[in-house]
Scaffold this motif. Structure first.
Motif, PDB file in Angstrom:
ATOM      1  N   LEU A 145       6.231-102.916  -0.066  1.00 17.97           N
ATOM      2  CA  LEU A 145       6.979-101.694   0.250  1.00 17.97           C
ATOM      3  C   LEU A 145       6.037-100.501   0.394  1.00 17.97           C
ATOM      4  O   LEU A 145       6.157 -99.708   1.347  1.00 17.97           O
ATOM      5  CB  LEU A 145       8.019-101.411  -0.838  1.00 17.97           C
ATOM      6  N   VAL A 146       5.108-100.363  -0.528  1.00 14.99           N
ATOM      7  CA  VAL A 146       4.147 -99.253  -0.450  1.00 14.99           C
ATOM      8  C   VAL A 146       3.327 -99.351   0.834  1.00 14.99           C
ATOM      9  O   VAL A 146       3.094 -98.349   1.527  1.00 14.99           O
ATOM     10  CB  VAL A 146       3.239 -99.249  -1.698  1.00 14.99           C
ATOM     11  N   GLU A 147       2.891-100.561   1.180  1.00 19.27           N
ATOM     12  CA  GLU A 147       2.097-100.753   2.400  1.00 19.27           C
ATOM     13  C   GLU A 147       2.869-100.344   3.654  1.00 19.27           C
ATOM     14  O   GLU A 147       2.251 -99.967   4.659  1.00 19.27           O
ATOM     15  CB  GLU A 147       1.657-102.211   2.505  1.00 19.27           C
ATOM     16  N   HIS A 148       4.184-100.420   3.602  1.00 18.51           N
ATOM     17  CA  HIS A 148       4.998-100.081   4.765  1.00 18.51           C
ATOM     18  C   HIS A 148       5.608 -98.682   4.674  1.00 18.51           C
ATOM     19  O   HIS A 148       6.522 -98.346   5.426  1.00 18.51           O
ATOM     20  CB  HIS A 148       6.091-101.128   4.972  1.00 18.51           C
ATOM     21  N   GLY A 149       5.085 -97.869   3.769  1.00 23.62           N
ATOM     22  CA  GLY A 149       5.452 -96.457   3.740  1.00 23.62           C
ATOM     23  C   GLY A 149       6.697 -96.109   2.945  1.00 23.62           C
ATOM     24  O   GLY A 149       7.185 -94.972   3.025  1.00 23.62           O
ATOM     25  N   TYR A 150       7.206 -97.029   2.147  1.00 31.00           N
ATOM     26  CA  TYR A 150       8.393 -96.718   1.352  1.00 31.00           C
ATOM     27  C   TYR A 150       8.014 -95.818   0.175  1.00 31.00           C
ATOM     28  O   TYR A 150       6.960 -95.983  -0.449  1.00 31.00           O
ATOM     29  CB  TYR A 150       9.066 -97.998   0.859  1.00 31.00           C
ATOM     30  N   LEU A 151       8.889 -94.871  -0.116  1.00 35.81           N
ATOM     31  CA  LEU A 151       8.634 -93.895  -1.167  1.00 35.81           C
ATOM     32  C   LEU A 151       9.522 -94.086  -2.381  1.00 35.81           C
ATOM     33  O   LEU A 151       9.187 -93.603  -3.470  1.00 35.81           O
ATOM     34  CB  LEU A 151       8.848 -92.477  -0.618  1.00 35.81           C
ATOM     35  N   VAL A 152      10.665 -94.760  -2.209  1.00 36.86           N
ATOM     36  CA  VAL A 152      11.618 -94.857  -3.316  1.00 36.86           C
ATOM     37  C   VAL A 152      12.357 -96.188  -3.240  1.00 36.86           C
ATOM     38  O   VAL A 152      12.733 -96.648  -2.161  1.00 36.86           O
ATOM     39  CB  VAL A 152      12.596 -93.653  -3.307  1.00 36.86           C
ATOM     40  N   ASP A 153      12.543 -96.789  -4.406  1.00 39.18           N
ATOM     41  CA  ASP A 153      13.280 -98.034  -4.542  1.00 39.18           C
ATOM     42  C   ASP A 153      14.379 -97.838  -5.577  1.00 39.18           C
ATOM     43  O   ASP A 153      14.250 -97.005  -6.477  1.00 39.18           O
ATOM     44  CB  ASP A 153      12.347 -99.168  -4.982  1.00 39.18           C
ATOM     45  N   CYS A 154      15.462 -98.622  -5.449  1.00 38.41           N
ATOM     46  CA  CYS A 154      16.554 -98.512  -6.427  1.00 38.41           C
ATOM     47  C   CYS A 154      17.084 -99.895  -6.794  1.00 38.41           C
ATOM     48  O   CYS A 154      18.296-100.102  -6.886  1.00 38.41           O
ATOM     49  CB  CYS A 154      17.662 -97.613  -5.906  1.00 38.41           C
ATOM     50  N   SER A 155      16.165-100.841  -7.006  1.00 38.89           N
ATOM     51  CA  SER A 155      16.541-102.224  -7.287  1.00 38.89           C
ATOM     52  C   SER A 155      16.679-102.539  -8.768  1.00 38.89           C
ATOM     53  O   SER A 155      17.300-103.550  -9.130  1.00 38.89           O
ATOM     54  CB  SER A 155      15.493-103.184  -6.694  1.00 38.89           C
ATOM     55  N   VAL A 156      16.093-101.730  -9.626  1.00 38.42           N
ATOM     56  CA  VAL A 156      16.071-102.038 -11.060  1.00 38.42           C
ATOM     57  C   VAL A 156      17.445-101.780 -11.684  1.00 38.42           C
ATOM     58  O   VAL A 156      18.062-100.732 -11.454  1.00 38.42           O
ATOM     59  CB  VAL A 156      14.987-101.213 -11.769  1.00 38.42           C
ATOM     60  N   THR A 157      17.899-102.749 -12.477  1.00 39.01           N
ATOM     61  CA  THR A 157      19.175-102.641 -13.182  1.00 39.01           C
ATOM     62  C   THR A 157      18.905-102.688 -14.686  1.00 39.01           C
ATOM     63  O   THR A 157      18.949-103.749 -15.301  1.00 39.01           O
ATOM     64  CB  THR A 157      20.131-103.784 -12.784  1.00 39.01           C
ATOM     65  N   PRO A 158      18.602-101.550 -15.299  1.00 41.32           N
ATOM     66  CA  PRO A 158      18.259-101.555 -16.724  1.00 41.32           C
ATOM     67  C   PRO A 158      19.398-102.116 -17.569  1.00 41.32           C
ATOM     68  O   PRO A 158      20.573-101.987 -17.232  1.00 41.32           O
ATOM     69  CB  PRO A 158      18.015-100.071 -17.030  1.00 41.32           C
ATOM     70  N   ARG A 159      19.003-102.768 -18.652  1.00 43.94           N
ATOM     71  CA  ARG A 159      19.939-103.407 -19.597  1.00 43.94           C
ATOM     72  C   ARG A 159      20.566-104.682 -19.043  1.00 43.94           C
ATOM     73  O   ARG A 159      21.477-105.241 -19.650  1.00 43.94           O
ATOM     74  CB  ARG A 159      21.029-102.430 -20.053  1.00 43.94           C
ATOM     75  N   ILE A 160      20.088-105.138 -17.881  1.00 44.95           N
ATOM     76  CA  ILE A 160      20.655-106.332 -17.256  1.00 44.95           C
ATOM     77  C   ILE A 160      19.579-107.402 -17.092  1.00 44.95           C
ATOM     78  O   ILE A 160      18.514-107.150 -16.524  1.00 44.95           O
ATOM     79  CB  ILE A 160      21.249-106.016 -15.866  1.00 44.95           C
ATOM     80  N   SER A 161      19.868-108.597 -17.578  1.00 50.82           N
ATOM     81  CA  SER A 161      19.076-109.774 -17.246  1.00 50.82           C
ATOM     82  C   SER A 161      19.895-110.599 -16.252  1.00 50.82           C
ATOM     83  O   SER A 161      21.083-110.849 -16.474  1.00 50.82           O
ATOM     84  CB  SER A 161      18.780-110.612 -18.484  1.00 50.82           C
ATOM     85  N   TRP A 162      19.240-111.029 -15.174  1.00 47.76           N
ATOM     86  CA  TRP A 162      19.912-111.837 -14.170  1.00 47.76           C
ATOM     87  C   TRP A 162      19.728-113.330 -14.434  1.00 47.76           C
ATOM     88  O   TRP A 162      19.906-114.149 -13.535  1.00 47.76           O
ATOM     89  CB  TRP A 162      19.423-111.459 -12.773  1.00 47.76           C
ATOM     90  N   ALA A 163      19.367-113.677 -15.660  1.00 48.28           N
ATOM     91  CA  ALA A 163      19.251-115.089 -16.038  1.00 48.28           C
ATOM     92  C   ALA A 163      20.566-115.797 -15.720  1.00 48.28           C
ATOM     93  O   ALA A 163      21.645-115.298 -16.015  1.00 48.28           O
ATOM     94  CB  ALA A 163      18.929-115.223 -17.516  1.00 48.28           C
ATOM     95  N   GLY A 164      20.452-116.948 -15.095  1.00 43.38           N
ATOM     96  CA  GLY A 164      21.641-117.683 -14.676  1.00 43.38           C
ATOM     97  C   GLY A 164      22.021-117.433 -13.236  1.00 43.38           C
ATOM     98  O   GLY A 164      22.847-118.154 -12.666  1.00 43.38           O
ATOM     99  N   THR A 165      21.427-116.409 -12.619  1.00 43.81           N
ATOM    100  CA  THR A 165      21.641-116.135 -11.199  1.00 43.81           C
ATOM    101  C   THR A 165      20.530-116.827 -10.424  1.00 43.81           C
ATOM    102  O   THR A 165      19.351-116.586 -10.684  1.00 43.81           O
ATOM    103  CB  THR A 165      21.597-114.623 -10.925  1.00 43.81           C
ATOM    104  N   THR A 166      20.883-117.683  -9.500  1.00 45.85           N
ATOM    105  CA  THR A 166      19.869-118.462  -8.799  1.00 45.85           C
ATOM    106  C   THR A 166      19.751-118.069  -7.338  1.00 45.85           C
ATOM    107  O   THR A 166      20.705-117.597  -6.720  1.00 45.85           O
ATOM    108  CB  THR A 166      20.196-119.965  -8.872  1.00 45.85           C
ATOM    109  N   GLY A 167      18.563-118.252  -6.811  1.00 53.68           N
ATOM    110  CA  GLY A 167      18.317-118.164  -5.385  1.00 53.68           C
ATOM    111  C   GLY A 167      17.927-119.553  -4.921  1.00 53.68           C
ATOM    112  O   GLY A 167      18.700-120.501  -5.052  1.00 53.68           O
ATOM    113  N   HIS A 168      16.711-119.686  -4.393  1.00 56.76           N
ATOM    114  CA  HIS A 168      16.174-121.004  -4.071  1.00 56.76           C
ATOM    115  C   HIS A 168      16.093-121.821  -5.362  1.00 56.76           C
ATOM    116  O   HIS A 168      15.486-121.384  -6.350  1.00 56.76           O
ATOM    117  CB  HIS A 168      14.801-120.824  -3.443  1.00 56.76           C
TER     118      HIS A 168
END
Length: 330
Positions: A145-168
């Motif tokens: 993201l930094v390499e592509h010029g992004y300045l702000v992210d909003c992906s973090v969900t404090p107090r949350i563990s995504w354990a049990g959520t699967t992708g691949h």
């Protein structure tokens, strides 16, 4: 100084929770109503757009209009299983919905590059804000993201563990954000859970703990957070409150906003999916009546925050955030 009120909308295809191989984007036609509500109260949303919606002529027209009148920001939201270049990780990526962090580093970077270029071409603005698909961010993703010029992210969900959520199924697995900061911070690219000197500001989702009756607390402990029983307990007595309307939490959203004012928080971040604004567009609001109730709840919240909060987009918040030594302000 007033807390910032930041509205984020994940602009994505209809009912992305389903396992269907087809993608439709009918919900793009429902965004103007939401935007008009924001404008009524002088609020400034950030629309985080993923690939399929970026191909929608209706969404493009809407996005171009809100950019032209400077009433909103367009950012990026990346669903790795639909964004090109296509590199299937399983025989059923539409069912598994792999995280971007499941892909090889080169594929991750190329997907971010293509997605960013697509949005910048469509809306003729620099794209500087981002939320990861399915909330899954890691250090490599942050560096890209930094390499592509992004300045702000909003992906973090404090107090949350995504354990049990699967992708691949054979991927790296989900993130545990339970001990991440709840307040905004410039990330350390070697450990995104701590402050550092990168130019990428993390603006965590507003999530606060809530008290449970003793019986519910005992049931939650016995069930475990990721089991079916645990999910049932969390539905009826959640351990946290998100600044996210669900059709049953108007009072809690208003209480959360009041607490932010009373305690002088730096920010409150609201989120919703564009598909939730359309009847049948999500598992949560299937009827016209439920969507009308959703809009009533949002109206009540927005009326309250229209005084006492500073309405800003994600990048506007980044531009006014106190900069630490060693971090440049664009």
């Amino acid at each position: 100084m007033n807390p910032a009120f930041i509205i984020t909308i994940d602009v994505e295809a209809d009912d992305e929770w389903s396992t269907s191989t087809g993608l439709t984007t009918k919900n793009a036609a429902y965004l103007p109503r939401f935007h008009e509500l924001c404008q009524r109260y002088g609020l400034r949303p950030t629309y985080l757009v993923e690939w399929s919606m970026a191909q929608s002529p209706v969404l493009r027209e809407f996005g171009q209009a809100v950019i032209a009148d400077k009433s909103a920001e367009i950012g990026m939201h990346l669903h790795a299983w639909t964004a090109p270049p296509y590199l299937p990780l399983t025989e059923e990526d539409h069912r598994h919905k792999p995280f971007l962090i499941d892909f090889p580093a080169a594929a991750m970077a190329e997907k971010v590059k293509v997605m960013t270029g697509t949005l910048e071409e469509a809306f003729q603005v620099a794209i500087t804000s981002h939320r990861a698909g399915r909330w899954m961010l890691d250090e490599n993703y942050a560096r890209i993201l930094v390499e592509h010029g992004y300045l702000v992210d909003c992906s973090v969900t404090p107090r949350i563990s995504w354990a049990g959520t699967t992708g691949h199924p054979a991927g790296r697995g989900p993130r545990d954000y339970s001990r991440f900061p709840a307040q905004p911070y410039f990330v350390d690219l070697d450990d995104i859970g701590r402050p550092g000197a990168s130019p990428l500001l993390e603006v965590p989702m507003t999530i606060v703990p809530r008290s449970r009756a003793a019986l519910w607390s005992r049931a939650a402990d016995l069930a475990g957070s990721t089991s079916l029983a645990g999910r049932v307990v969390n539905r009826f007595s959640p351990a946290v409150t998100w600044m996210r309307p669900n059709g049953r939490n108007r009072r809690r959203l208003l209480d959360l906003a009041r607490t932010a004012l009373a305690e002088g928080w730096q920010h409150v971040e609201f989120m919703i999916h564009s598909s939730e604004l359309m009847p049948g567009g999500s598992p949560y609001f299937r009827t016209r009546r439920s969507v009308e109730g959703l809009f009533d709840d949002i109206d009540a919240l927005f009326a309250f925050v229209s005084t006492g909060f500073d309405p800003v987009t994600l990048t506007e918040f980044r531009m006014t955030f106190p900069v630490r030594p060693g971090i440049s302000r664009p």
